[in-house]
Design an enzyme around this catalytic site. Structure first.
Site, PDB file in Angstrom:
ATOM      1  N   ARG A 116      22.601  31.759 -97.526  1.00  0.00           N
ATOM      2  CA  ARG A 116      23.781  32.628 -97.631  1.00  0.00           C
ATOM      3  C   ARG A 116      23.351  33.791 -98.510  1.00  0.00           C
ATOM      4  O   ARG A 116      22.982  33.584 -99.676  1.00  0.00           O
ATOM      5  CB  ARG A 116      24.947  31.864 -98.251  1.00  0.00           C
ATOM      6  CG  ARG A 116      26.119  32.767 -98.595  1.00  0.00           C
ATOM      7  CD  ARG A 116      27.386  32.007 -98.826  1.00  0.00           C
ATOM      8  NE  ARG A 116      27.934  31.529 -97.570  1.00  0.00           N
ATOM      9  CZ  ARG A 116      29.162  31.056 -97.417  1.00  0.00           C
ATOM     10  NH1 ARG A 116      29.982  30.981 -98.447  1.00  0.00           N
ATOM     11  NH2 ARG A 116      29.594  30.637 -96.233  1.00  0.00           N
ATOM     12  N   HIS A 143      28.624  35.904 -89.641  1.00  0.00           N
ATOM     13  CA  HIS A 143      28.795  34.494 -90.038  1.00  0.00           C
ATOM     14  C   HIS A 143      28.747  33.646 -88.759  1.00  0.00           C
ATOM     15  O   HIS A 143      29.753  33.052 -88.355  1.00  0.00           O
ATOM     16  CB  HIS A 143      30.135  34.343 -90.766  1.00  0.00           C
ATOM     17  CG  HIS A 143      30.273  33.075 -91.557  1.00  0.00           C
ATOM     18  ND1 HIS A 143      29.253  32.153 -91.726  1.00  0.00           N
ATOM     19  CD2 HIS A 143      31.336  32.561 -92.245  1.00  0.00           C
ATOM     20  CE1 HIS A 143      29.670  31.156 -92.471  1.00  0.00           C
ATOM     21  NE2 HIS A 143      30.934  31.370 -92.799  1.00  0.00           N
ATOM     22  N   GLN A 146      29.986  29.842 -88.472  1.00  0.00           N
ATOM     23  CA  GLN A 146      31.439  29.714 -88.500  1.00  0.00           C
ATOM     24  C   GLN A 146      32.013  29.820 -87.091  1.00  0.00           C
ATOM     25  O   GLN A 146      32.909  29.069 -86.710  1.00  0.00           O
ATOM     26  CB  GLN A 146      32.039  30.819 -89.381  1.00  0.00           C
ATOM     27  CG  GLN A 146      33.543  30.812 -89.437  1.00  0.00           C
ATOM     28  CD  GLN A 146      34.101  29.624 -90.194  1.00  0.00           C
ATOM     29  OE1 GLN A 146      33.692  29.361 -91.315  1.00  0.00           O
ATOM     30  NE2 GLN A 146      35.030  28.891 -89.587  1.00  0.00           N
ATOM     31  N   ASP A 234      41.176  36.598 -91.834  1.00  0.00           N
ATOM     32  CA  ASP A 234      40.244  36.213 -92.902  1.00  0.00           C
ATOM     33  C   ASP A 234      40.703  36.915 -94.177  1.00  0.00           C
ATOM     34  O   ASP A 234      41.562  37.818 -94.143  1.00  0.00           O
ATOM     35  CB  ASP A 234      38.814  36.628 -92.515  1.00  0.00           C
ATOM     36  CG  ASP A 234      37.755  36.107 -93.476  1.00  0.00           C
ATOM     37  OD1 ASP A 234      38.049  35.227 -94.308  1.00  0.00           O
ATOM     38  OD2 ASP A 234      36.601  36.599 -93.399  1.00  0.00           O
ATOM     39  N   CYS A 273      38.822  30.968 -91.360  1.00  0.00           N
ATOM     40  CA  CYS A 273      37.586  30.261 -91.737  1.00  0.00           C
ATOM     41  C   CYS A 273      37.697  29.589 -93.094  1.00  0.00           C
ATOM     42  O   CYS A 273      36.913  28.689 -93.396  1.00  0.00           O
ATOM     43  CB  CYS A 273      36.410  31.225 -91.693  1.00  0.00           C
ATOM     44  SG  CYS A 273      36.506  32.561 -92.904  1.00  0.00           S
ATOM     45  N   ARG A 301      33.059  22.560 -88.751  1.00  0.00           N
ATOM     46  CA  ARG A 301      31.823  23.131 -89.310  1.00  0.00           C
ATOM     47  C   ARG A 301      30.727  22.059 -89.326  1.00  0.00           C
ATOM     48  O   ARG A 301      29.572  22.327 -89.019  1.00  0.00           O
ATOM     49  CB  ARG A 301      32.049  23.661 -90.742  1.00  0.00           C
ATOM     50  CG  ARG A 301      33.024  24.816 -90.879  1.00  0.00           C
ATOM     51  CD  ARG A 301      32.567  26.082 -90.190  1.00  0.00           C
ATOM     52  NE  ARG A 301      31.229  26.503 -90.579  1.00  0.00           N
ATOM     53  CZ  ARG A 301      30.907  27.196 -91.692  1.00  0.00           C
ATOM     54  NH1 ARG A 301      31.856  27.557 -92.526  1.00  0.00           N
ATOM     55  NH2 ARG A 301      29.660  27.546 -91.960  1.00  0.00           N
TER      56      ARG A 301
END
Ligand code: CP
Ligand code: NVA
Length: 316
Positions: A116, A143, A146, A234, A273, A301
């Site tokens: 990340r 991402h 995700q 988000d 998410c 996930r």
């Protein structure tokens, strides 16, 4: 004396952006994710990477994470492999060791690395020098892990995503970019409503256009959500963003509340998410209401990470 076998010359399967995969490959990974979930804690034999008991995933975080960190860790263990988790400050990366050297060294120790990062270029630079797969666990630009889980979650609730309509209301951010990649590769319609100052990156929109993606961009949340099968949003302030007050002001009209949800189909689902900020990008009545699938999404996930790891380690 037996020395460690030198890394293979076969090109590693990096997982940095969904745009780099063809539609068939992305479809296969999503199908693998469904199969992983159906199989529970013991992944099916045909989806289990060869010699996984000896394989190690190295995870490095330059930003905080709950879901990505834990789901990758558990996923690798359920596949039969092991993980090493580090924050960047624990490593020489935090002291400026060249990424090319880091990539070559980690390739001698591990079998895949998941990072990340603050800067997407870190991933592409590592991938250019690594002989093991590099997985994007979130960058400022995308991402992808995700969205494998999100597509899977959509399909559990509403059937095949191909031909469906997904609406995004909010910041045209990293998560939105991976939605654009997925819509283009899996052939579903994506309507994004963003304040013009926070539209998705021009390069991503141009890529989608060139690839024939059904992407519509508007500044009107009501128009984007009308008749949609799914509404997604988000956080208004992503990790590393400083201009919180300005963003909150711009994004206020894009908050997903019950009134906005009523414009979607009656059986539309709501996705996020996480982490979520109730009363900002989404009303508590929506995220904690009957149309929300956010905890299935978070669980998925785990199943998606198993599929991504299996693919990166040579399955499918
Ligand atoms: N959705 C997501 O990536 O969550 P974390 O930041 O907790 O990993
Ligand atoms: N857009 C958010 C996603 C967090 C999972 C961020 O980058 O902080």
């Amino acid at each position: 004396m037996q020395l460690k076998t030198l890394p293979s010359t076969v090109a590693p399967r990096h997982f940095i952006d969904l745009s780099a995969l063809d539609g068939r490959t992305l479809r296969r990974i999503v199908d693998m994710a469904h199969a992983m979930k159906a199989a529970g804690r013991r992944p099916p034999k045909d989806l289990t990477p060869v010699d996984v008991g000896e394989k190690i995933l190295i995870m490095i975080f330059e930003k905080p994470s709950t879901r990505t960190r834990v789901s990758f860790d558990v996923a690798m263990r359920q596949l039969g492999g092991q993980t090493i988790g580090l924050n960047d400050k624990d490593t020489q990366l935090g002291r400026g060791e060249p990424l090319s050297d880091t990539a070559k060294v980690l390739s001698r120790y591990g079998d895949a690395m998941m990072l990340r990062v603050n800067a997407h270029a870190t991933l592409t630079e590592l991938a250019a020098h690594a002989t093991i797969p590099v997985i994007n666990g979130l960058s400022e630009l995308s991402h992808p892990c995700q969205i494998v889980a999100d597509v899977m979650t959509f399909e559990e609730a509403r059937g095949s995503i191909t031909g469906a309509t997904v609406a995004w209301a909010g910041d045209g951010n990293n998560v939105a970019a991976s939605w654009i990649h997925a819509a283009t590769r899996l052939d579903f319609r994506l309507r994004l409503a963003c304040p013009p100052q926070l539209n998705p990156e021009r390069a991503v929109l141009e890529w989608a256009k060139a690839e024939g993606g059904k992407i519509e961009l508007t500044d009107d949340a009501n128009a984007a959500v009308a008749g949609a099968d799914c509404v997604v949003t988000d956080t208004w302030v992503s990790m590393g963003q400083a201009d919180a007050a300005k963003r909150k002001q711009l994004l206020g009209p894009y908050a997903v509340d019950e009134r906005l949800m009523r414009r979607a189909k009656r059986d539309a689902i709501f996705m996020h998410c996480l982490p979520a900020y109730r009363g900002h990008e989404v009303a508590a009545t929506v995220i904690d209401g009957p149309q929300s699938v956010v905890f299935d999404e978070a669980e998925n996930r785990l199943h998606a990470q198993k599929a991504i790891l299996a693919w990166c380690l040579g399955v499918g």
